[in-house]
Design an enzyme around this catalytic site. Sequence first.
Site, mmCIF file in Angstrom:
data_model
loop_
_atom_site.group_PDB
_atom_site.id
_atom_site.type_symbol
_atom_site.label_atom_id
_atom_site.label_comp_id
_atom_site.label_asym_id
_atom_site.label_seq_id
_atom_site.Cartn_x
_atom_site.Cartn_y
_atom_site.Cartn_z
ATOM 1 N N LYS A 232 33.450 -34.138 -14.194
ATOM 2 C CA LYS A 232 33.645 -32.665 -14.490
ATOM 3 C C LYS A 232 32.399 -32.097 -13.912
ATOM 4 O O LYS A 232 31.320 -32.685 -13.875
ATOM 5 C CB LYS A 232 33.570 -32.725 -16.180
ATOM 6 C CG LYS A 232 33.501 -31.269 -16.776
ATOM 7 C CD LYS A 232 33.477 -31.478 -18.141
ATOM 8 C CE LYS A 232 33.418 -30.199 -18.731
ATOM 9 N NZ LYS A 232 33.283 -30.038 -20.458
ATOM 10 N N LYS B 258 37.673 -32.316 -13.576
ATOM 11 C CA LYS B 258 37.628 -30.991 -14.502
ATOM 12 C C LYS B 258 36.726 -30.152 -13.764
ATOM 13 O O LYS B 258 35.483 -30.511 -13.837
ATOM 14 C CB LYS B 258 37.453 -31.630 -15.876
ATOM 15 C CG LYS B 258 37.505 -30.253 -16.851
ATOM 16 C CD LYS B 258 37.183 -30.643 -18.167
ATOM 17 C CE LYS B 258 36.774 -29.474 -19.370
ATOM 18 N NZ LYS B 258 36.878 -30.036 -20.522
ATOM 19 N N ASP C 240 33.811 -35.491 -23.583
ATOM 20 C CA ASP C 240 32.994 -34.903 -22.493
ATOM 21 C C ASP C 240 31.532 -35.226 -22.867
ATOM 22 O O ASP C 240 31.128 -34.534 -23.443
ATOM 23 C CB ASP C 240 33.084 -33.289 -22.304
ATOM 24 C CG ASP C 240 34.907 -33.213 -21.976
ATOM 25 O OD1 ASP C 240 35.709 -34.069 -22.340
ATOM 26 O OD2 ASP C 240 35.050 -31.995 -21.509
#
Length: 388
Positions: free
Chosen positions: A288, A324, A225
């Site tokens: 995300k 996400k 991430d």
Amino acid sequence: MSMSSEPAAPPASPPSPQPPPSPQSPEPPASAGPAAQAAAGPSPTLPASRADVPGPAGSAASPPAPADPAAPGDLGDLGDLADVASSNATLRRFLHGLPGVDAVGLEARAQVLGSRSVKTTSKRLAIDLAISMVDLTSLEGADTPGRVRSLCGKALVPDPGVRDVPRVAAVCVYPDLVGVAVEALAGSEVAVASVATAFPSGRGPLEAKLADTRLAVAAGAAEIDMVIDRGAFLAGDYRRVFEEIVAVREACGGAHLKVILENGELVTYDNVRRASWLAMLAGADFVKTSTGKVAVNATPANTLVMLQAVRDFFRLSGRRVGVKAAGGIRTAKDAIRYLVLVNETLGEEWLTPRRFRLGASSLLNDLLMQRHKLATGAYGGPDYVTVD
């Protein structure tokens, strides 16, 4: 906090285009979606996405969606997307040529979809699906190997008294604790994810960001991430942000790359759309919402902007990108709202851990409590779930 919207750019610029029994970590590359699914013309050449994997269809039942007032108009023909990032000027023309977001329409649609009720017969399925999509996260300076092992134990057996509860999708930790998580989760389908690239600020030299990424991957992380440099993005240095994402993706090797936009710092919905497209053009496997470290993280409205961007990108390129939502999602009711948004915007094909995740630390406890209530008719006591 509500984001504002900027005026649409001149029209001359290119326009924008049953839950699994247990979660599965992302799969290897597969071919892109058929060209017949693209909006028009042949699919342009883009970086291959490891998230482009057909997944099992699962759904949280909901009535037909109303018309989408926040969707862009005719996507038209973007030509060769590979040329969009040839310079900062071409990136700027493309990103600022995307249709402006109707903030009022967007927030109204998010509110309508979020107010939908899910019948009891479907709620259990929705809760299990949400559990299977959780990235169980601990990103604190006080994290220890013992805490990470405890988190991994909960990921593997969320409710020790009920064996049919699905496992979560992943456990997310800092790079120096990846090895601990990999050992604790060995032999399971639960992935190990790690934040990298000067998390959470994204401010740091590229060499340090790449070293951070390589350290996590070498220790066994299956997912990275990364966080973009919001300062560079807001200053209009799109090419720098693009090149960093490309470089980090290369450093990931076989690991999946989730690109964190930090929506709460992007100021406008238009910027959220632009950042989503920028990340996808650079080869992100997931986009995300946030780090969970700022005042405004995932909201139904800013997540909806990203879902629409992913939808439009798929229509034009044939490549599937995951989403996400992270930060501030604490209850089962919240989680189900996001599942409805996904279902109504992207369809059942995205209702799988391979294409949608919920980043959270406390959400799992409420999902387990609500699941217990549906099964027994009563909530468990204060010690029913662990305090992480």
